[in-house]
Motif scaffolding. Structure first.
Motif, PDB file in Angstrom:
ATOM      1  N   GLY A   9       0.821  -1.212   0.000  1.00  0.00           N
ATOM      2  CA  GLY A   9       0.000   0.000   0.000  1.00  0.00           C
ATOM      3  C   GLY A   9       0.849   1.253   0.000  1.00  0.00           C
ATOM      4  O   GLY A   9       0.533   2.241  -0.680  1.00  0.00           O
ATOM      5  N   LEU A  10       1.948   1.224   0.750  1.00  0.00           N
ATOM      6  CA  LEU A  10       2.869   2.369   0.759  1.00  0.00           C
ATOM      7  C   LEU A  10       3.548   2.514  -0.596  1.00  0.00           C
ATOM      8  O   LEU A  10       3.783   3.633  -1.076  1.00  0.00           O
ATOM      9  N   ARG A  11       3.854   1.375  -1.228  1.00  0.00           N
ATOM     10  CA  ARG A  11       4.384   1.411  -2.598  1.00  0.00           C
ATOM     11  C   ARG A  11       3.387   2.103  -3.535  1.00  0.00           C
ATOM     12  O   ARG A  11       3.778   2.864  -4.436  1.00  0.00           O
ATOM     13  N   ALA A  12       2.103   1.816  -3.337  1.00  0.00           N
ATOM     14  CA  ALA A  12       1.072   2.431  -4.184  1.00  0.00           C
ATOM     15  C   ALA A  12       1.100   3.945  -4.046  1.00  0.00           C
ATOM     16  O   ALA A  12       1.019   4.672  -5.047  1.00  0.00           O
ATOM     17  N   ILE A  13       1.200   4.428  -2.804  1.00  0.00           N
ATOM     18  CA  ILE A  13       1.277   5.878  -2.592  1.00  0.00           C
ATOM     19  C   ILE A  13       2.490   6.450  -3.314  1.00  0.00           C
ATOM     20  O   ILE A  13       2.408   7.487  -3.988  1.00  0.00           O
ATOM     21  N   SER A 268      -1.074   0.112  13.120  1.00  0.00           N
ATOM     22  CA  SER A 268      -1.921   1.310  13.208  1.00  0.00           C
ATOM     23  C   SER A 268      -3.177   1.158  12.357  1.00  0.00           C
ATOM     24  O   SER A 268      -3.234   0.335  11.433  1.00  0.00           O
ATOM     25  N   PHE A 269      -4.175   1.976  12.662  1.00  0.00           N
ATOM     26  CA  PHE A 269      -5.427   1.968  11.901  1.00  0.00           C
ATOM     27  C   PHE A 269      -5.154   2.274  10.432  1.00  0.00           C
ATOM     28  O   PHE A 269      -5.702   1.619   9.533  1.00  0.00           O
ATOM     29  N   PHE A 270      -4.298   3.246  10.164  1.00  0.00           N
ATOM     30  CA  PHE A 270      -4.028   3.666   8.785  1.00  0.00           C
ATOM     31  C   PHE A 270      -3.403   2.522   7.995  1.00  0.00           C
ATOM     32  O   PHE A 270      -3.783   2.266   6.848  1.00  0.00           O
ATOM     33  N   ASN A 271      -2.456   1.830   8.592  1.00  0.00           N
ATOM     34  CA  ASN A 271      -1.809   0.728   7.883  1.00  0.00           C
ATOM     35  C   ASN A 271      -2.752  -0.452   7.670  1.00  0.00           C
ATOM     36  O   ASN A 271      -2.769  -1.072   6.606  1.00  0.00           O
ATOM     37  N   ARG A 272      -3.557  -0.763   8.698  1.00  0.00           N
ATOM     38  CA  ARG A 272      -4.412  -1.958   8.617  1.00  0.00           C
ATOM     39  C   ARG A 272      -5.629  -1.766   7.727  1.00  0.00           C
ATOM     40  O   ARG A 272      -6.074  -2.718   7.079  1.00  0.00           O
ATOM     41  N   TYR A 273      -6.162  -0.522   7.667  1.00  0.00           N
ATOM     42  CA  TYR A 273      -7.426  -0.329   6.955  1.00  0.00           C
ATOM     43  C   TYR A 273      -7.324   0.558   5.704  1.00  0.00           C
ATOM     44  O   TYR A 273      -8.225   0.550   4.879  1.00  0.00           O
ATOM     45  N   VAL A 274      -6.248   1.311   5.591  1.00  0.00           N
ATOM     46  CA  VAL A 274      -6.064   2.141   4.394  1.00  0.00           C
ATOM     47  C   VAL A 274      -4.988   1.534   3.501  1.00  0.00           C
ATOM     48  O   VAL A 274      -5.257   1.137   2.363  1.00  0.00           O
ATOM     49  N   LEU A 275      -3.778   1.443   4.034  1.00  0.00           N
ATOM     50  CA  LEU A 275      -2.692   0.894   3.220  1.00  0.00           C
ATOM     51  C   LEU A 275      -2.919  -0.568   2.879  1.00  0.00           C
ATOM     52  O   LEU A 275      -2.409  -1.055   1.858  1.00  0.00           O
ATOM     53  N   SER A 276      -3.650  -1.299   3.695  1.00  0.00           N
ATOM     54  CA  SER A 276      -3.903  -2.722   3.430  1.00  0.00           C
ATOM     55  C   SER A 276      -5.181  -2.968   2.639  1.00  0.00           C
ATOM     56  O   SER A 276      -5.560  -4.124   2.431  1.00  0.00           O
ATOM     57  N   ASN A 277      -5.842  -1.903   2.209  1.00  0.00           N
ATOM     58  CA  ASN A 277      -7.016  -2.058   1.346  1.00  0.00           C
ATOM     59  C   ASN A 277      -6.621  -2.800   0.074  1.00  0.00           C
ATOM     60  O   ASN A 277      -5.580  -2.503  -0.533  1.00  0.00           O
ATOM     61  N   ILE A 280      -5.734  -0.682  -3.044  1.00  0.00           N
ATOM     62  CA  ILE A 280      -4.474   0.051  -2.900  1.00  0.00           C
ATOM     63  C   ILE A 280      -3.298  -0.918  -2.962  1.00  0.00           C
ATOM     64  O   ILE A 280      -2.271  -0.642  -3.594  1.00  0.00           O
ATOM     65  N   VAL A 281      -3.458  -2.077  -2.324  1.00  0.00           N
ATOM     66  CA  VAL A 281      -2.407  -3.087  -2.342  1.00  0.00           C
ATOM     67  C   VAL A 281      -2.116  -3.537  -3.775  1.00  0.00           C
ATOM     68  O   VAL A 281      -0.947  -3.721  -4.155  1.00  0.00           O
ATOM     69  N   TYR A 282      -3.165  -3.683  -4.582  1.00  0.00           N
ATOM     70  CA  TYR A 282      -2.939  -4.142  -5.962  1.00  0.00           C
ATOM     71  C   TYR A 282      -2.137  -3.108  -6.765  1.00  0.00           C
ATOM     72  O   TYR A 282      -1.268  -3.470  -7.565  1.00  0.00           O
ATOM     73  N   VAL A 283      -2.421  -1.818  -6.530  1.00  0.00           N
ATOM     74  CA  VAL A 283      -1.620  -0.779  -7.190  1.00  0.00           C
ATOM     75  C   VAL A 283      -0.164  -0.909  -6.758  1.00  0.00           C
ATOM     76  O   VAL A 283       0.760  -0.732  -7.559  1.00  0.00           O
TER      77      VAL A 283
END
Length: 646
Positions: A9-13, A268-277, A280-283
Motif C-alpha cells: 500500500g505504501l508502494r502504491a502511494i 496502526s489503523f491507517f496501515n491496517r485499513y487504508v494501506l492494506s485495502n 491500494i495493495v494491488y496498485v
C-alpha cells in the motif's frame, strides 16, 4: 519474511505520487518524493530478507541475486523491447543514438552515472529521455551489490555502529554536495542517495526487532502516533517541496522520515485499513511495471507532441493497462518459475539488448524518420566544439580558456552565446598565430555577464567567478574586453523561459527578474561597462537572432508518427520583441561609447533572417546557438575584436 500488505500500500502511494508528478507537474510539484519513499521501502525489505536469512544461516549470494534478476528483468526487458520499437518509429537519428546509450546503460545498471555525465547546459530536456527514470533503479542495484556484504560483515562481527557510520556519512555527503557542489551530483550519485536506502535498512536491523518485542497495547499506542507523524511528514513534503528547493539535501528528510514511520506503523489503523485495502495493495503490486511504463509513454507523448490533457490521460490509462498485463502475465510467472534456465535466459536477453543499444548508439541502426533533411538537422543538433582547441588555466581556482596569439589579449566574457564563437578563433589563430591577439574565454552556460545576477540552476555562475573575471579584465594582461550574452531576458520579462530563475542579489535580498530584478540588473550592466571603459577597449556583443523557428528540427512538415517530409526553410521572420532588446542595447552602447557588434546585420535583411545555407544546411544547432560549421566559415563580423588596437 512474513508478507505485509501495508508495505505494498505504501508502494502504491509512492508510485501514484511519481505518476502524478510526471503527468501534472504543476498540480503535484512534490510528487517526485515518491522515489525517496521507494528507496526507504527497498532498503527495509532487502535488509530484512538478508538479515533473517543470515541469522538462520540460509543466505547465499547466488540465490539473492537470482531473485533480484527475476524480479527486475521480467518487466525491464519488455519495456526495453517497446522502447526499441517506438524509438525506431518516431525518433530522429541523434535521438535514437542517445536512446541506444541509455539502453545499454540500463542493462549495466549505470543509468544514474550516464545521466549525471550528460547533465549540463546543452543536456536535452528530461521529458525527451524515455529511459530517464532508470536512474533510481541504477542506484538501487548498485546498493544491492555492496549492501549484502556490509550486512554479512556487520552480523558476523556484531559491528552495529558500522551501519550507523555509513548512514551518517552518506547523509552528510548529501548535505555537503548540495551546499558546496552541485544538486546534480547529489541527485544522481549513489553515495549521496544511499542514506535513504540505509534508513530503511536501519529500521530492519534495529527498530523492527525492538517493536516486535513490545507488548501489543504498547505497540498499538506507538504505531498510532508513528502513523500520524509519518503522514504529517509526507503531507509537509507535498506542501513545501518543489523543484525550486535544494533537493535532496535536508528536504529529503521529510519523505524519508514519513516512509520510515509508516513502515513501523504496521499495527496502526491507517496501515491496517487504508494501506492494506485490497485495491491500494494491488496498485502497489503493479508499482514496478507502472513506474517503468508511465514515464516512457509520457516521454514519447512529449516527443511526438501529443501533450493535451486528453492525451496525457490516455497515456496514463495505457500505462496502467500495460502494467497490469505485465504483472499478471510476465512478472508473476517469471518470479514463480523455478526452471534452471530462467536466470541464464534473462541474462542473455539483457546482453542482447545491451548490444542492440550499443549498435543504436553508434548509428549502425537507423530510425524510420531519416530523410536527408532530418540527417542534416540531427548533425546540426550535435554540432558543438567549444572548448576544443583551447588551453586551460586557472585564476584563483576559476577556470579560463586560452588560445595563444602574438600580441595583446582579448577577453570574451559571457554565456554560451559567446562560447559559440570559440571554434572560429581557434581556427583563425591556428592559421595566423603571428597576426592576431591571444583570446581568453571566461564563460559559463546560462551565466549573464552582469555583476550580482545569478540563476540557481547554474551553480558555476558564482560571485567568486564574476569577481575573478572583473579583476582579470582590469589587469595589465588584458587590453580588450568583449561582453556578450543571450540578452533578451535582461530587458523584457516576456523573454524569460519556463524554469528560468534569474535574480539580482542586492546584499542578502534576491530581486527576481519576474519582479524588479531586471531594472537592477540593467543598471548593473551599465555600471560594469563604464568601469571597463575607463581602462580597456570594450565591445558589446549583441545576440544573434533566436526563436523556435530557427531550430533545424522544425524544418519539416508532417509528424513523427505519420512521417516527416523535408521543407526548405532558408529564412524566418525576426521577432519584434527581440528587435526591441537589440535596439535598447545598441542605444546603451552608443551612449557609453562602447563599440557594438551586431550579428543581426549579418543574418537579417529587413524582417527576415537566414536559418539555412542555400543547400539546406542548417546554420543553427538549436533554437538559439549558431553551430561551429557556420561560425568557422561565415561569422567574420566578430573578427574585429582580434584585429583592432585598443
Amino acid at each position: 519474511m512474513k508478507y505485509r500488505p501495508d508495505i505494498d500500500g505504501l508502494r502504491a502511494i509512492a508510485v501514484l505520487l511519481v505518476v502524478g508528478y510526471h503527468a501534472f507537474p504543476e498540480r503535484l510539484p512534490a510528487g517526485f518524493i515518491g522515489v525517496d519513499i521507494f528507496f526507504v521501502i527497498s532498503g527495509f525489505l532487502i535488509t530484512t530478507i538478508i538479515h533473517e536469512e543470515l541469522v538462520n544461516k540460509k543466505f547465499t549470494y547466488t540465490y539473492f541475486y537470482k531473485r533480484r534478476i527475476k524480479r527486475i528483468f521480467s518487466a525491464l526487458l519488455l519495456l526495453l523491447c517497446a522502447n526499441c520499437f517506438i524509438g525506431w518509429f518516431v525518433l530522429f537519428p541523434d535521438e535514437l543514438q542517445r536512446l541506444g546509450v541509455h539502453i545499454y546503460s540500463v542493462n549495466a545498471f549505470i543509468s544514474n552515472f550516464i545521466l549525471w555525465a550528460e547533465s549540463g547546459y546543452f543536456d536535452s530536456a528530461s521529458e525527451l529521455k524515455p529511459l530517464l527514470h532508470f536512474w533510481s533503479l541504477g542506484i538501487e542495484e548498485q546498493y544491492y551489490i555492496l549492501w549484502p556484504l556490509v550486512v554479512a560483515l556487520g552480523v558476523r562481527y556484531n559491528i552495529k555502529y558500522l551501519f550507523i557510520f555509513l548512514f551518517v556519512s552518506s547523509f552528510l555527503s548529501n548535505i555537503i554536495t548540495v551546499k558546496y557542489f552541485s544538486l546534480i551530483d547529489s541527485f544522481y550519485l549513489p553515495h549521496n542517495r544511499a542514506w535513504e536506502l540505509m534508513a530503511g535498512s536501519l529500521l530492519a536491523l534495529f527498530v523492527r526487532q525492538e517493536t516486535e518485542k513490545s507488548s501489543r497495547t504498547h505497540v498499538q499506542f506507538i504505531t498510532f502516533w508513528l502513523s500520524l507523524v509519518g503522514l504529517l511528514c509526507i503531507v509537509i513534503s507535498l506542501l513545501l517541496i518543489n523543484d525550486q528547493r535544494d533537493f535532496p539535501g535536508w528536504w529529503a528528510l521529510f519523505p524519508v522520515a514519513g516512509a520510515a514511520c509508516l513502515i513501523l506503523s504496521q499495527q496502526s489503523f491507517f496501515n491496517r485499513y487504508v494501506l492494506s485495502n485490497k485495491y491500494i495493495v494491488y496498485v502497489g503490486l503493479i508499482s514496478y511495471p507502472l513506474y517503468l511504463w508511465h514515464w516512457s509513454l509520457l516521454s514519447y507523448a512529449h516527443i511526438t507532441g501529443y501533450t493535451s490533457l486528453v492525451h496525457i490521460f490516455f497515456f496514463i490509462t495505457c500505462a496502467f493497462i500495460f502494467s497490469i498485463l505485465t504483472y499478471e502475465f510476465i512478472e508473476k510467472r517469471i518470479r514463480k518459475n523455478t526452471h534452471r534456465a530462467t536466470v541464464p535466459v534473462l541474462l542473455v536477453l539483457s546482453l542482447l539488448f545491451a548490444l542492440l543499444g550499443y549498435c543504436m548508439s553508434i548509428g549502425v541502426l537507423e530510425p524510420r524518420n531519416n530523410t536527408s533533411g532530418i540527417k542534416k538537422a540531427s548533425e546540426a543538433a550535435g554540432d558543438w566544439e567549444y572548448p576544443d582547441g583551447f588551453d586551460t588555466f586557472f585564476i584563483e581556482q576559476e577556470q579560463f580558456f586560452l588560445k595563444k596569439g602574438a600580441r595583446g589579449t582579448v577577453l570574451f566574457y559571457g554565456d554560451s552565446h559567446v562560447e559559440q564563437y570559440g571554434p572560429r578563433f581557434v581556427e583563425l589563430l591556428e592559421q595566423h598565430p603571428d597576426q592576431l591577439k591571444s583570446v581568453v574565454f571566461a564563460t559559463r552556460g546560462g551565466c549573464l555577464p552582469v555583476p550580482n545576477v545569478y540563476e540557481d540552476d547554474h551553480p558555476l555562475c558564482t560571485k567568486e567567478f564574476k569577481d575573478t573575471v572583473l579583476k582579470y579584465a582590469l589587469s595589465d594582461d588584458v587590453d580588450t574586453v568583449v561582453v556578450g550574452a543571450s540578452w533578451g531576458k535582461l530587458i523584457l520579462k516576456e523573454n524569460l523561459q519556463k524554469g528560468d530563475r534569474y535574480y539580482y542579489l542586492n546584499g542578502d535580498r534576491k530581486h527576481s527578474f519576474e519582479d524588479d530584478g531586471i531594472e537592477y540588473a540593467y543598471h548593473a550592466l551599465e555600471e560594469f561597462l563604464v568601469t571597463l571603459l575607463q581602462q580597456k577597449k570594450v565591445y558589446l556583443l549583441l545576440d544573434n537572432p533566436t526563436g523556435t523557428h530557427f531550430n533545424p528540427k522544425t524544418f519539416f512538415t508532417g509528424t513523427r508518427v505519420s512521417g516527416i517530409v523535408d521543407k526548405r526553410m532558408l529564412w524566418q521572420e525576426y521577432s519584434k520583441q527581440q528587435d526591441h532588446v537589440r535596439l535598447q542595447l545598441k542605444a546603451l552602447g552608443n551612449r557609453l561609447g562602447v563599440t557594438v557588434i551586431d550579428p543581426v546585420e549579418h543574418f537579417c535583411k529587413e524582417d527576415k533572417c537566414r536559418t539555412s545555407l542555400e543547400d539546406g544546411t542548417p546554420i543553427y544547432k538549436d533554437f538559439g546557438h549558431i553551430r561551429p560549421y557556420y561560425v568557422k566559415q561565415y561569422t567574420d563580423y566578430i573578427d574585429v575584436a582580434l584585429t583592432s588596437n585598443p
